[in-house]
Design an enzyme around this catalytic site. Structure first.
Site, short mmCIF file in Angstrom:
data_model
loop_
_atom_site.label_atom_id
_atom_site.label_comp_id
_atom_site.label_asym_id
_atom_site.label_seq_id
_atom_site.Cartn_x
_atom_site.Cartn_y
_atom_site.Cartn_z
N HIS A 108 28.06 47.54 29.25
CA HIS A 108 27.40 48.50 28.38
C HIS A 108 25.98 48.06 28.11
O HIS A 108 25.64 46.88 28.21
CB HIS A 108 28.16 48.67 27.06
CG HIS A 108 28.30 47.38 26.31
ND1 HIS A 108 29.26 46.44 26.61
CD2 HIS A 108 27.59 46.85 25.28
CE1 HIS A 108 29.14 45.41 25.81
NE2 HIS A 108 28.12 45.63 24.99
N HIS A 110 22.77 48.62 25.26
CA HIS A 110 22.42 49.08 23.91
C HIS A 110 21.12 49.86 23.96
O HIS A 110 20.12 49.37 24.51
CB HIS A 110 22.19 47.89 22.97
CG HIS A 110 23.40 47.06 22.71
ND1 HIS A 110 24.10 47.10 21.52
CD2 HIS A 110 24.05 46.15 23.48
CE1 HIS A 110 25.11 46.25 21.56
NE2 HIS A 110 25.10 45.65 22.75
P1 5GP Z 1 27.91 43.18 23.00
O1 5GP Z 1 29.14 42.95 23.86
O2 5GP Z 1 26.81 43.84 23.75
O3 5GP Z 1 27.47 41.94 22.30
O4 5GP Z 1 28.27 44.16 21.82
C1 5GP Z 1 29.38 44.98 21.77
C2 5GP Z 1 29.07 46.08 20.78
O5 5GP Z 1 30.21 46.92 20.68
C3 5GP Z 1 28.77 45.59 19.35
O6 5GP Z 1 27.44 45.97 19.00
C4 5GP Z 1 29.83 46.26 18.48
O7 5GP Z 1 29.31 46.74 17.26
C5 5GP Z 1 30.32 47.39 19.36
N1 5GP Z 1 31.72 47.70 19.17
C6 5GP Z 1 32.75 46.82 19.16
N2 5GP Z 1 33.91 47.47 18.96
C7 5GP Z 1 33.61 48.79 18.88
C8 5GP Z 1 34.41 49.96 18.69
O8 5GP Z 1 35.63 49.93 18.57
N3 5GP Z 1 33.74 51.14 18.65
C9 5GP Z 1 32.39 51.23 18.78
N4 5GP Z 1 31.84 52.44 18.72
N5 5GP Z 1 31.61 50.14 18.96
C10 5GP Z 1 32.21 48.94 19.01
#
Ligand code: 5GP
Ligand code: ZN
Length: 147
Positions: A108, A110
C-alpha cells in the site's frame, strides 16, 4: 526496530479482508487492480491508503502493471485530496519491511496531505560520501539493472 503488526498469509490479512468486504472501510475508489480507502489513523485529514487488490507483501512482490495502477490511482486520489482538503503540501509514502516502518504486509501507498506544523517527521541523515563512492554505488546498480 518497528514490528510488523500484520503478516497474515494471502487472503487473511487486514487489507485482504477489507478488499473482500469482510471488514468495514471508508472506501473511496476501486478498480481492477487497486483499492483506495481512508487510513484508520488519519495522520492528517484526507489520509488515504492505495493498496493492490491482490495480496503482495511489498514493492518487491507487485507486478509492473500493479505498480503502474497504484501510481495512477494515487495521482487521482492526490488531486481529490488537494481539491477537498486544500493542504499546503502532500507526501506519497510507502514502506517495505518492518525495519522501514511497514506494519501491514500487504502493499500500500499512503497519500498524505500536509500542513505546516502538522508534526509529521521523517529523519533524513545525509552521509555525503563523495563522488568516488557515488560512482561505485551507481556501478553496482547499473549492473543490477542490466537485463
Ligand atoms: P504501514 O504498514 O504503511 O506502516 O501502515 C499501515 C497503515 O494501515 C497504518 O497507517 C494504519 O493506520 C492503517 N490501518 C491498519 N489497520 C487498518 C484497518 O483495519 N483499516 C484501515 N482503514 N486502516 C488500517
Ligand atoms: Zn493481504
Amino acid at each position: 526496530m518497528p514490528a510488523f503488526v500484520d503478516t497474515s498469509p494471502p487472503g487473511e490479512c487486514i487489507f485482504c479482508k477489507l478488499v473482500q468486504g469482510q471488514i468495514p472501510s471508508a472506501k473511496i475508489h476501486e478498480d481492477e487492480l487497486t483499492i483506495a480507502f481512508m487510513d484508520i489513523g488519519q495522520v492528517n485529514p484526507g489520509h488515504v491508503l492505495v493498496a493492490t487488490k491482490r495480496h503482495a507483501a511489498t514493492l518487491f512482490d507487485i507486478t509492473p502493471e500493479e505498480a503502474s495502477a497504484v501510481m495512477q490511482t494515487a495521482r487521482r486520489v492526490a488531486l481529490a485530496a488537494q481539491a477537498a482538503f486544500e493542504p499546503e503540501g502532500l507526501n506519497l509514502v510507502q514502506f517495505n519491511g518492518a525495519v522501514a516502518g511497514q506494519t501491514v504486509a500487504h502493499f500500500h501507498l499512503h497519500v498524505l496531505p500536509r500542513h505546516a506544523g502538522d508534526g509529521v517527521g521523517f529523519s533524513w541523515p545525509r552521509k555525503e560520501p563523495g563522488a568516488a563512492v557515488l560512482q561505485d554505488y551507481a556501478e553496482r546498480l547499473r549492473q543490477a539493472l542490466a537485463p
